[in-house]
Design a protein around this motif. Structure first.
Motif, PDB file in Angstrom:
ATOM      1  N   GLN A  75      -5.499 -39.647 -35.670  1.00 31.80           N
ATOM      2  CA  GLN A  75      -6.828 -39.337 -35.299  1.00 31.80           C
ATOM      3  C   GLN A  75      -7.157 -38.846 -33.993  1.00 31.80           C
ATOM      4  N   ASP A  76      -7.836 -38.020 -33.608  1.00 33.21           N
ATOM      5  CA  ASP A  76      -8.167 -37.673 -32.406  1.00 33.21           C
ATOM      6  C   ASP A  76      -8.541 -38.905 -31.465  1.00 33.21           C
ATOM      7  N   PRO A  77      -8.318 -39.115 -30.437  1.00 33.67           N
ATOM      8  CA  PRO A  77      -8.624 -40.293 -29.459  1.00 33.67           C
ATOM      9  C   PRO A  77     -10.168 -40.387 -29.517  1.00 33.67           C
ATOM     10  N   SER A  78     -11.012 -39.486 -29.432  1.00 33.77           N
ATOM     11  CA  SER A  78     -12.586 -39.319 -29.176  1.00 33.77           C
ATOM     12  C   SER A  78     -13.028 -39.910 -30.086  1.00 33.77           C
ATOM     13  N   SER A  79     -12.278 -39.647 -31.589  1.00 34.12           N
ATOM     14  CA  SER A  79     -12.859 -40.410 -32.975  1.00 34.12           C
ATOM     15  C   SER A  79     -12.925 -41.850 -33.028  1.00 34.12           C
ATOM     16  N   MET A  80     -11.978 -42.575 -31.822  1.00 33.37           N
ATOM     17  CA  MET A  80     -11.971 -44.051 -31.855  1.00 33.37           C
ATOM     18  C   MET A  80     -12.844 -44.427 -30.695  1.00 33.37           C
ATOM     19  N   GLN A  81     -13.983 -43.895 -30.337  1.00 32.81           N
ATOM     20  CA  GLN A  81     -14.789 -44.178 -29.398  1.00 32.81           C
ATOM     21  C   GLN A  81     -16.265 -44.036 -29.784  1.00 32.81           C
ATOM     22  N   THR A  82     -16.193 -44.101 -31.115  1.00 34.60           N
ATOM     23  CA  THR A  82     -17.791 -43.957 -31.620  1.00 34.60           C
ATOM     24  C   THR A  82     -18.506 -45.153 -31.857  1.00 34.60           C
ATOM     25  N   LEU A  83     -18.193 -46.313 -31.560  1.00 40.86           N
ATOM     26  CA  LEU A  83     -18.744 -47.592 -31.612  1.00 40.86           C
ATOM     27  C   LEU A  83     -19.387 -48.009 -30.072  1.00 40.86           C
ATOM     28  N   LYS A  84     -20.597 -48.015 -29.888  1.00 39.91           N
ATOM     29  CA  LYS A  84     -21.198 -48.089 -28.505  1.00 39.91           C
ATOM     30  C   LYS A  84     -22.220 -49.280 -28.574  1.00 39.91           C
ATOM     31  N   GLN A  85     -22.573 -49.406 -27.315  1.00 39.13           N
ATOM     32  CA  GLN A  85     -23.529 -50.478 -27.128  1.00 39.13           C
ATOM     33  C   GLN A  85     -24.723 -50.065 -27.834  1.00 39.13           C
ATOM     34  N   ALA A  86     -25.360 -48.980 -27.983  1.00 37.99           N
ATOM     35  CA  ALA A  86     -26.513 -48.478 -28.806  1.00 37.99           C
ATOM     36  C   ALA A  86     -26.355 -48.922 -30.167  1.00 37.99           C
ATOM     37  N   ASP A  87     -24.979 -48.634 -30.646  1.00 40.72           N
ATOM     38  CA  ASP A  87     -24.979 -49.225 -32.168  1.00 40.72           C
ATOM     39  C   ASP A  87     -25.090 -50.588 -32.368  1.00 40.72           C
ATOM     40  N   TYR A  88     -24.533 -51.331 -31.501  1.00 45.94           N
ATOM     41  CA  TYR A  88     -24.518 -52.900 -31.562  1.00 45.94           C
ATOM     42  C   TYR A  88     -26.094 -53.238 -31.405  1.00 45.94           C
ATOM     43  N   VAL A  98     -27.659 -59.014 -42.762  1.00 49.10           N
ATOM     44  CA  VAL A  98     -26.670 -59.552 -41.777  1.00 49.10           C
ATOM     45  C   VAL A  98     -27.264 -60.541 -41.128  1.00 49.10           C
ATOM     46  N   THR A  99     -26.299 -61.556 -40.913  1.00 44.19           N
ATOM     47  CA  THR A  99     -26.982 -62.780 -40.012  1.00 44.19           C
ATOM     48  C   THR A  99     -26.477 -62.618 -38.672  1.00 44.19           C
ATOM     49  N   TYR A 100     -25.117 -62.484 -38.326  1.00 40.32           N
ATOM     50  CA  TYR A 100     -24.481 -62.428 -36.992  1.00 40.32           C
ATOM     51  C   TYR A 100     -23.801 -60.890 -36.697  1.00 40.32           C
ATOM     52  N   VAL A 101     -23.799 -60.698 -35.680  1.00 40.03           N
ATOM     53  CA  VAL A 101     -23.167 -59.249 -35.071  1.00 40.03           C
ATOM     54  C   VAL A 101     -22.382 -59.611 -33.850  1.00 40.03           C
ATOM     55  N   TRP A 222     -16.613 -48.360 -24.995  1.00 34.67           N
ATOM     56  CA  TRP A 222     -16.788 -48.387 -26.403  1.00 34.67           C
ATOM     57  C   TRP A 222     -16.011 -49.574 -26.924  1.00 34.67           C
ATOM     58  N   PHE A 223     -16.549 -50.213 -28.104  1.00 38.96           N
ATOM     59  CA  PHE A 223     -15.815 -51.387 -28.770  1.00 38.96           C
ATOM     60  C   PHE A 223     -14.619 -50.763 -29.667  1.00 38.96           C
ATOM     61  N   SER A 224     -13.798 -51.806 -29.769  1.00 46.29           N
ATOM     62  CA  SER A 224     -12.743 -51.564 -30.883  1.00 46.29           C
ATOM     63  C   SER A 224     -13.122 -51.989 -32.028  1.00 46.29           C
ATOM     64  N   THR A 225     -13.878 -52.853 -32.291  1.00 44.04           N
ATOM     65  CA  THR A 225     -14.606 -53.356 -33.514  1.00 44.04           C
ATOM     66  C   THR A 225     -15.977 -53.939 -33.592  1.00 44.04           C
ATOM     67  N   LEU A 226     -16.685 -53.836 -34.261  1.00 49.09           N
ATOM     68  CA  LEU A 226     -18.198 -54.585 -34.591  1.00 49.09           C
ATOM     69  C   LEU A 226     -17.897 -55.618 -35.807  1.00 49.09           C
ATOM     70  N   THR A 227     -17.629 -56.866 -35.536  1.00 53.21           N
ATOM     71  CA  THR A 227     -17.714 -57.790 -36.538  1.00 53.21           C
ATOM     72  C   THR A 227     -19.121 -58.454 -36.880  1.00 53.21           C
ATOM     73  N   CYS A 228     -19.496 -58.637 -38.165  1.00 55.73           N
ATOM     74  CA  CYS A 228     -20.619 -59.018 -38.891  1.00 55.73           C
ATOM     75  C   CYS A 228     -20.417 -59.927 -39.800  1.00 55.73           C
ATOM     76  N   SER A 229     -21.558 -60.800 -40.169  1.00 60.51           N
ATOM     77  CA  SER A 229     -21.468 -61.338 -41.488  1.00 60.51           C
ATOM     78  C   SER A 229     -22.645 -61.358 -42.319  1.00 60.51           C
ATOM     79  N   ALA A 230     -22.445 -61.216 -43.483  1.00 52.30           N
ATOM     80  CA  ALA A 230     -23.761 -61.150 -44.432  1.00 52.30           C
ATOM     81  C   ALA A 230     -24.337 -62.348 -44.714  1.00 52.30           C
TER      82      ALA A 230
END
Length: 405
Positions: A75-88, A98-101, A222-230
């Motif tokens: 994938q294009d490198p820019s597509s791997m930078q889509t998760l930001k603080q605003a999403d969190y 969702v309980t925890y993020v 940007w984040f590499s992952t957003l980890t959540c729990s249902a």
């Protein structure tokens, strides 16, 4: 001729040729033992993988940047930078299922304390991460929300880091370590988790506020992952739908546009791993089952030899009134007795084999149905491969049989 007499005759024939009968059983013994050991390793591995994933929480959901890759296309490198603080922040504000993020980013490198150093991975996360991953402390405290806001240079470390840098049983709380020349004050020590199924040392970690790792080490936004729990495992699908809606709205994606993120749950991972382990187990069992086929051919060969050697005996029995069905049953019972005896010894050898596997740290679990299946297969082999020799014996001409030399 009654059934009891047929069993006595079959047992006597086997006892008169002990070594030959044992060689006939040997193939069955090895085949059954191999099948049971393979099934035990497969089942044990599957249970071990499921247990390890369950420890991380079956309601865990992971969001990664970029669409799902197909055919290994990069994938294009820019597509791997889509998760930001605003999403969190949007997920925190709008979540219902969702309980925890927690954001997650990481970097690997050398960590130093005094004259000691080791290689480790530092993870940047929020406080929710410890609840999601079920991490517990053995000493000290977790970092605080204030530490996250100030991008404080504080961290929590695993037991492997403690041993490598400070020595066994040392108290590192309050001391300062350096990761890529950046000082971090140790505020807590995690309880040991050991190695996971993929051979990764779960204690060789440093955990710090995500703001600190992003700004001071990675210099990224940007984040590499957003980890959540249902909320519960049963609500995982609803939580995934909710997260998808929030992120698509945040990223201003229109109907028909592909997601620029990928969501996966631990439950899905568990199902995938279980199906993979089942497939591997089937392949191993099929490979081991071929030895049972060879054993069946061996039994048929021995029974044919036995029929030839006992031709005169068969003729005498027929001449005094034994029917063809009696002769046929006599050899069938003999064949089944050899198979079942081999099955019993095979199960015992298989059980001993799984016990030995424990010394090599191989997870094993013998499913009871595998033993039942083994005996059913042994019976089928005894009847199936004993039928032709029995049929041949039953169709002999008594006069010719008596004259046979």
């Amino acid at each position: 001729m009654n059934l009891a007499n047929l069993f006595k005759i079959a047992f006597k024939a086997i006892a008169n040729n002990k070594f030959r009968s044992f060689l006939s059983m040997l193939g069955i013994i090895i085949g059954v033992a191999a099948v049971i050991i393979m099934m035990a390793i497969g089942q044990g591995s599957k249970e071990s993988v499921r247990a390890n994933i369950a420890k991380m929480g079956t309601n865990v959901i992971m969001i990664r940047p970029g669409a799902e890759t197909m055919g290994g296309v990069r994938q294009d490198p820019s597509s791997m930078q889509t998760l930001k603080q605003a999403d969190y922040e949007a997920i925190l504000a709008q979540k219902k299922y969702v309980t925890y993020v927690s954001p997650e980013c990481s970097s690997s490198g050398q960590v130093i304390y005094g004259a000691n150093n080791t290689n480790a991975t530092i993870y940047g996360v929020s406080l929710d991460y410890f609840d999601i991953k079920q991490w517990e402390l053995s000493d000290g405290d977790f970092f605080t929300e204030e530490d996250e806001k100030k991008s404080a240079k504080v961290c929590v470390i695993g037991q492997t880091i403690v041993t490598d840098l400070f020595g066994e049983g040392a108290d590192p709380v309050g001391k300062t370590i350096r990761f890529k020349s950046i000082p971090f004050r140790v505020v807590g020590v995690l309880k040991a988790k050991g190695y996971n199924n993929w051979g990764m040392d779960q204690d060789n970690v440093i955990i710090a506020p995500y703001t600190t790792v992003m700004k001071r080490i990675l210099a990224q936004t940007w984040f590499s992952t957003l980890t959540c729990s249902a909320i519960t495992e049963e609500l995982t699908d609803q939580a995934i739908d909710e997260l998808t809606t929030i992120l698509r709205t945040q990223h201003k994606l229109k109907d028909g546009d592909d997601d620029d993120f990928t969501i996966r749950s631990q439950q899905e991972m568990m199902e995938t791993m279980s199906s993979t382990m089942d497939m591997i187990t089937i392949i191993l069992v099929v490979a081991a089952a071929f030895s049972l086929l060879v054993a069946g051919i061996g039994i048929m060969n021995i029974m044919l030899v036995s029929v030839t050697e006992r031709t005169k005996e068969i003729g005498l029995r027929m001449s005094v009134g034994a029917r063809g069905i009696d002769i046929s049953n006599q050899f069938l019972i003999e064949s089944v007795m050899i198979s079942l005896a081999g099955g019993v010894f095979g199960v015992l050898l298989g059980w001993a084999g799984t016990w030995v596997c424990g010394f090599f740290n191989l997870p094993t679990s013998i499913p009871m149905w595998s033993i039942v299946v083994s005996f059913v297969v042994c019976t089928v082999i005894g009847v199936g491969f004993g039928y032709f020799p029995a049929h041949k014996a039953a169709n002999m001409d008594p006069i010719d049989a008596i004259r046979y030399e």
